[in-house]
Structures are given as C-alpha cells and as structure tokens.
Design a protein around this motif. Structure first.
Motif, PDB file in Angstrom:
ATOM      1  N   TYR A 110       0.840  -1.192   0.000  1.00  0.00           N
ATOM      2  CA  TYR A 110       0.000   0.000   0.000  1.00  0.00           C
ATOM      3  C   TYR A 110       0.878   1.247   0.000  1.00  0.00           C
ATOM      4  O   TYR A 110       1.783   1.382   0.825  1.00  0.00           O
ATOM      5  CB  TYR A 110      -0.950  -0.018   1.200  1.00  0.00           C
ATOM      6  N   ASN A 111       0.574   2.140  -0.933  1.00  0.00           N
ATOM      7  CA  ASN A 111       1.409   3.319  -1.146  1.00  0.00           C
ATOM      8  C   ASN A 111       0.969   4.522  -0.318  1.00  0.00           C
ATOM      9  O   ASN A 111       1.778   5.379   0.020  1.00  0.00           O
ATOM     10  CB  ASN A 111       1.377   3.714  -2.624  1.00  0.00           C
ATOM     11  N   TYR A 112      -0.320   4.599  -0.061  1.00  0.00           N
ATOM     12  CA  TYR A 112      -0.871   5.761   0.622  1.00  0.00           C
ATOM     13  C   TYR A 112      -1.626   5.302   1.858  1.00  0.00           C
ATOM     14  O   TYR A 112      -2.349   4.309   1.825  1.00  0.00           O
ATOM     15  CB  TYR A 112      -1.819   6.538  -0.306  1.00  0.00           C
ATOM     16  N   TRP A 113      -1.466   6.054   2.916  1.00  0.00           N
ATOM     17  CA  TRP A 113      -2.110   5.732   4.193  1.00  0.00           C
ATOM     18  C   TRP A 113      -2.791   6.966   4.760  1.00  0.00           C
ATOM     19  O   TRP A 113      -2.273   8.088   4.662  1.00  0.00           O
ATOM     20  CB  TRP A 113      -1.076   5.229   5.205  1.00  0.00           C
ATOM     21  N   GLY A 114      -3.933   6.732   5.362  1.00  0.00           N
ATOM     22  CA  GLY A 114      -4.604   7.795   6.070  1.00  0.00           C
ATOM     23  C   GLY A 114      -4.276   7.744   7.548  1.00  0.00           C
ATOM     24  O   GLY A 114      -3.637   6.809   8.021  1.00  0.00           O
ATOM     25  N   GLN A 115      -4.727   8.750   8.260  1.00  0.00           N
ATOM     26  CA  GLN A 115      -4.566   8.713   9.705  1.00  0.00           C
ATOM     27  C   GLN A 115      -5.600   7.720  10.250  1.00  0.00           C
ATOM     28  O   GLN A 115      -6.521   7.339   9.555  1.00  0.00           O
ATOM     29  CB  GLN A 115      -4.758  10.108  10.310  1.00  0.00           C
ATOM     30  N   GLY A 116      -5.418   7.255  11.421  1.00  0.00           N
ATOM     31  CA  GLY A 116      -6.324   6.242  11.943  1.00  0.00           C
ATOM     32  C   GLY A 116      -7.558   6.831  12.595  1.00  0.00           C
ATOM     33  O   GLY A 116      -7.616   8.018  12.942  1.00  0.00           O
ATOM     34  N   THR A 117      -8.546   5.973  12.756  1.00  0.00           N
ATOM     35  CA  THR A 117      -9.732   6.321  13.524  1.00  0.00           C
ATOM     36  C   THR A 117      -9.935   5.229  14.567  1.00  0.00           C
ATOM     37  O   THR A 117      -9.875   4.043  14.249  1.00  0.00           O
ATOM     38  CB  THR A 117     -10.963   6.496  12.619  1.00  0.00           C
ATOM     39  N   LEU A 118     -10.156   5.632  15.798  1.00  0.00           N
ATOM     40  CA  LEU A 118     -10.188   4.686  16.905  1.00  0.00           C
ATOM     41  C   LEU A 118     -11.568   4.063  17.059  1.00  0.00           C
ATOM     42  O   LEU A 118     -12.576   4.760  17.133  1.00  0.00           O
ATOM     43  CB  LEU A 118      -9.792   5.387  18.207  1.00  0.00           C
ATOM     44  N   VAL A 119     -11.572   2.736  17.122  1.00  0.00           N
ATOM     45  CA  VAL A 119     -12.790   1.982  17.408  1.00  0.00           C
ATOM     46  C   VAL A 119     -12.584   1.258  18.730  1.00  0.00           C
ATOM     47  O   VAL A 119     -11.617   0.508  18.887  1.00  0.00           O
ATOM     48  CB  VAL A 119     -13.085   0.964  16.289  1.00  0.00           C
ATOM     49  N   THR A 120     -13.476   1.504  19.661  1.00  0.00           N
ATOM     50  CA  THR A 120     -13.407   0.842  20.959  1.00  0.00           C
ATOM     51  C   THR A 120     -14.716   0.098  21.190  1.00  0.00           C
ATOM     52  O   THR A 120     -15.792   0.700  21.122  1.00  0.00           O
ATOM     53  CB  THR A 120     -13.181   1.860  22.090  1.00  0.00           C
ATOM     54  N   VAL A 121     -14.597  -1.196  21.448  1.00  0.00           N
ATOM     55  CA  VAL A 121     -15.779  -2.026  21.675  1.00  0.00           C
ATOM     56  C   VAL A 121     -15.738  -2.525  23.114  1.00  0.00           C
ATOM     57  O   VAL A 121     -14.815  -3.246  23.503  1.00  0.00           O
ATOM     58  CB  VAL A 121     -15.827  -3.207  20.704  1.00  0.00           C
ATOM     59  N   SER A 122     -16.726  -2.142  23.887  1.00  0.00           N
ATOM     60  CA  SER A 122     -16.767  -2.553  25.289  1.00  0.00           C
ATOM     61  C   SER A 122     -17.588  -3.829  25.437  1.00  0.00           C
ATOM     62  O   SER A 122     -18.524  -4.072  24.674  1.00  0.00           O
ATOM     63  CB  SER A 122     -17.361  -1.444  26.146  1.00  0.00           C
ATOM     64  N   SER A 123     -17.230  -4.600  26.431  1.00  0.00           N
ATOM     65  CA  SER A 123     -17.943  -5.871  26.648  1.00  0.00           C
ATOM     66  C   SER A 123     -19.142  -5.693  27.558  1.00  0.00           C
ATOM     67  O   SER A 123     -19.332  -4.656  28.166  1.00  0.00           O
ATOM     68  CB  SER A 123     -16.982  -6.891  27.249  1.00  0.00           C
TER      69      SER A 123
END
Length: 123
Positions: A110-123
C-alpha cells in the motif's frame, strides 16, 4: 494525496459502526483500497480490501461475515461496515491505497495511508 478516515467511536459489543475513508488529491480508480487495524501492543493487521474498479474484495478470516467493504466512486470514498462488533475488534483503523490490481493483504503493498480512527468495543 490524502486519505481521511472517520467514523470510529465507542460502542458496546454486538453493535455496528461504519467507517469512511475519503480520498482526495487524485483519482483512485484502478487502485485497491484497504482497511488495516492496530490494537494496543499488537502489530498492524489486514482487515479488508476492495479493488476500486470492480467488486473484487478480500477479508481477514476474523472479520468475514461481519464486516463489509464497499465504495462510492462518485464520492471517492470507501466504507467499512462493521457489524456484530466484538471487544477484540478494538483498534485504530487505517485506510490505505495500493496500486495493485487485486485486493492485497500486504501492508507493504500500500502506497498511501490515512490517519487512523479509533474503534473501541466494550464488553
């Protein structure tokens, strides 16, 4: 060239989220768009990929049947619909673009990357 990921958040197990990745700066037709994720203390791993020009897709075994990657060519945007979320899906999710002609799972392709987005899943 810019990839802008969004849509992350905090949800309970079993819930759904849809991530978006808006591409700008060039046309990504004939590119592969992918999603990767990185959980705390773990390496970045492949989640899903889609060849922009058609319906070819690929998924990690851990998300098959729960996640769906799709795209809107007119909006230059790719989506990741995440259903039946589990606590182990908690991670920073990154979108990326590859010049390969097939949905590849290798991050190095992969040549191009975006910034991340946080996913949090609680139990």
């Amino acid at each position: 060239v810019q990839l802008q990921a969004s849509g992350g958040g905090l949800v309970q197990a079993g819930a759904s989220l849809r991530l978006s990745c808006a591409a700008s700066g060039r046309t990504f037709s004939n590119y592969v768009m992918g999603w990767f994720r990185q959980a705390p203390g773990k390496e970045r791993e492949f989640v899903a990929a889609r060849w922009w020009g058609g319906s070819l897709t690929r998924y990690a075994d851990s998300v098959k049947g729960r996640f769906t990657i799709s795209g809107d060519n007119a909006k230059n945007t790719v989506y990741l619909q995440m259903n039946s979320l589990k606590p182990e899906d908690t991670a920073i999710y990154y979108c990326a673009a590859s010049g390969r002609a097939y949905p590849t799972s290798g991050a190095s392709e992969y040549n191009y990357w975006g910034q991340g987005t946080l996913v949090t899943v609680s139990s």
